[in-house]
Scaffold this active site. Structure first.
Site, PDB file in Angstrom:
ATOM      1  N   ALA A 201       0.828  -1.210   0.000  1.00 46.91           N
ATOM      2  CA  ALA A 201       0.000   0.000   0.000  1.00 46.91           C
ATOM      3  C   ALA A 201       0.855   1.249   0.000  1.00 46.91           C
ATOM      4  O   ALA A 201       0.704   2.125   0.857  1.00 46.91           O
ATOM      5  CB  ALA A 201      -0.951  -0.015   1.186  1.00 46.91           C
TER       6      ALA A 201
ATOM      7  N   LYS B 284       2.432   0.860 -22.808  1.00 49.12           N
ATOM      8  CA  LYS B 284       3.068   1.523 -21.668  1.00 49.12           C
ATOM      9  C   LYS B 284       4.528   1.104 -21.551  1.00 49.12           C
ATOM     10  O   LYS B 284       5.410   1.934 -21.306  1.00 49.12           O
ATOM     11  CB  LYS B 284       2.321   1.212 -20.380  1.00 49.12           C
TER      12      LYS B 284
ATOM     13  N   SER C  81      10.491   6.993 -12.944  1.00 52.73           N
ATOM     14  CA  SER C  81      10.583   6.262 -11.677  1.00 52.73           C
ATOM     15  C   SER C  81      11.965   5.646 -11.493  1.00 52.73           C
ATOM     16  O   SER C  81      12.470   5.574 -10.369  1.00 52.73           O
ATOM     17  CB  SER C  81       9.517   5.173 -11.624  1.00 52.73           C
TER      18      SER C  81
END
Length: 326
Positions: A8, A205, A274
């Site tokens: 999470a 992507k 990223s």
């Protein structure tokens, strides 16, 4: 519908918060450290459109506390999946579906495909086939994730832009489980189109991630900087064309041209990929899922990848030197 988000962080936390705020599911998360403690103390906080909301989620450090789920969303990075298999196992029952939200080539890619590569395990993303054996590709619902989200502080998620999570069965069927999940996500204010060909969307992507991520890590450049420079733009284009040949040999349909895809990346602006962010922060880099796996697919399909090979060698060496590649 019992859903657990395993991992999470930014994306997983955003999805968990949206579902919990909508009150649509029996929702829980598996988290750790300061993030877990903050959620237990104050709830999972979400900043979206300038407004802060608090999501009442059940948070646990160990999956054993949560039991078997209807759906498990894996929001870890690809290189974190194998080490987490023992922790994920208690969540899986006979009818549990598993939604994979990793970037790059998924470990289940060749599950159910027609042809000689059916059932092939990809060593770059699933060394020794451990994920395939422990989770099982028959559980999988594929996903392509588009939102830009950041963790501002433990327990605090900030949404930047985008709400689309494309979903799709590897078989292409519109199953009850994928339809039901999409409905839950739409009711939570997200976009969740169900695709008949999730692999082609994964490739579109991946096309950009394969090229722009390692080039940005090697040069320290943003997306706009890479596209503006003739040399790095052509380098990215050559890598993308090598990948396109591989994808098309596997039956992938690229709905846009390579130059339009490059322009779209440049239009994002002064954004650090990223992989560059991970390098700067000393975190493990997603090299294998984004680049090594494409090289492996090239070997499997007899498609040459000289430019991908060269860039992979350089970015892997840089990552090893910086302690960002195991």
């Amino acid at each position: 519908m019992k859903i657990t988000i395993f991992g999470a962080g930014a994306i997983g936390g955003y999805l968990a918060a949206k579902l919990a705020i909508a009150g649509r599911t029996d929702l829980s998360i598996v988290a750790r450290g300061a993030h877990l403690e903050a959620v237990k103390a104050n709830g999972l906080r979400l900043i979206e459109d300038g407004q802060e909301s608090v999501a009442p989620v059940r948070a646990a450090a160990k999956a054993e506390e949560l039991g078997v789920q209807d759906t498990v969303v894996l929001a870890l990075k690809a290189h974190s999946l194998t080490p987490a298999l023992d922790q994920i196992a208690p969540l899986l029952g006979d009818h549990t579906s598993v939604v994979t939200m990793q970037n790059g080539v998924p470990w289940w890619y060749f599950h159910g495909v027609v042809g000689p590569l059916e059932g092939t395990r990809l060593n770059a993303v699933d060394p020794g086939g451990a994920i395939w054996q422990r989770i099982g590709p028959e559980r999988v619902v594929g996903s392509v994730v588009y939102p830009a989200v950041e963790v501002d502080a433990p327990g605090l998620i900030r949404h930047v832009e985008g709400k689309r999570f494309s979903l799709g069965e590897p078989s292409g069927e519109r199953s009850e489980r994928v339809t039901r999940l999409a409905e839950e996500m739409v009711k939570a204010g997200l976009q969740a189109p169900v695709r008949e060909d999730i692999r082609s969307e994964i490739w579109v992507k991946l096309w950009g991630n394969l090229s722009f991520n390692p080039i940005s890590a090697l040069t320290g450049s943003t997306l706009a900087g890479i596209v503006a420079d003739e040399g790095t733009r052509q380098l990215a284009r050559t890598m993308m064309l090598e990948a396109q040949a591989i994808g098309e040999s596997l039956g992938v349909r690229f709905p846009i041209g390579v130059d339009r895809r490059i322009k779209g990346a440049g239009d994002v602006g002064e954004h650090k990929t990223s992989m560059l962010q991970d390098l700067e922060r000393g975190r493990p880099m997603e090299i294998d899922a984004l680049v090594t796996a494409v090289q492996e697919l090239g070997r499997l399909t007899d498609k040459p990848t000289p430019t991908i090979d060269a860039v992979l060698a350089l970015v892997r060496r840089l990552a090893v030197q910086r302690g960002c590649y195991g």
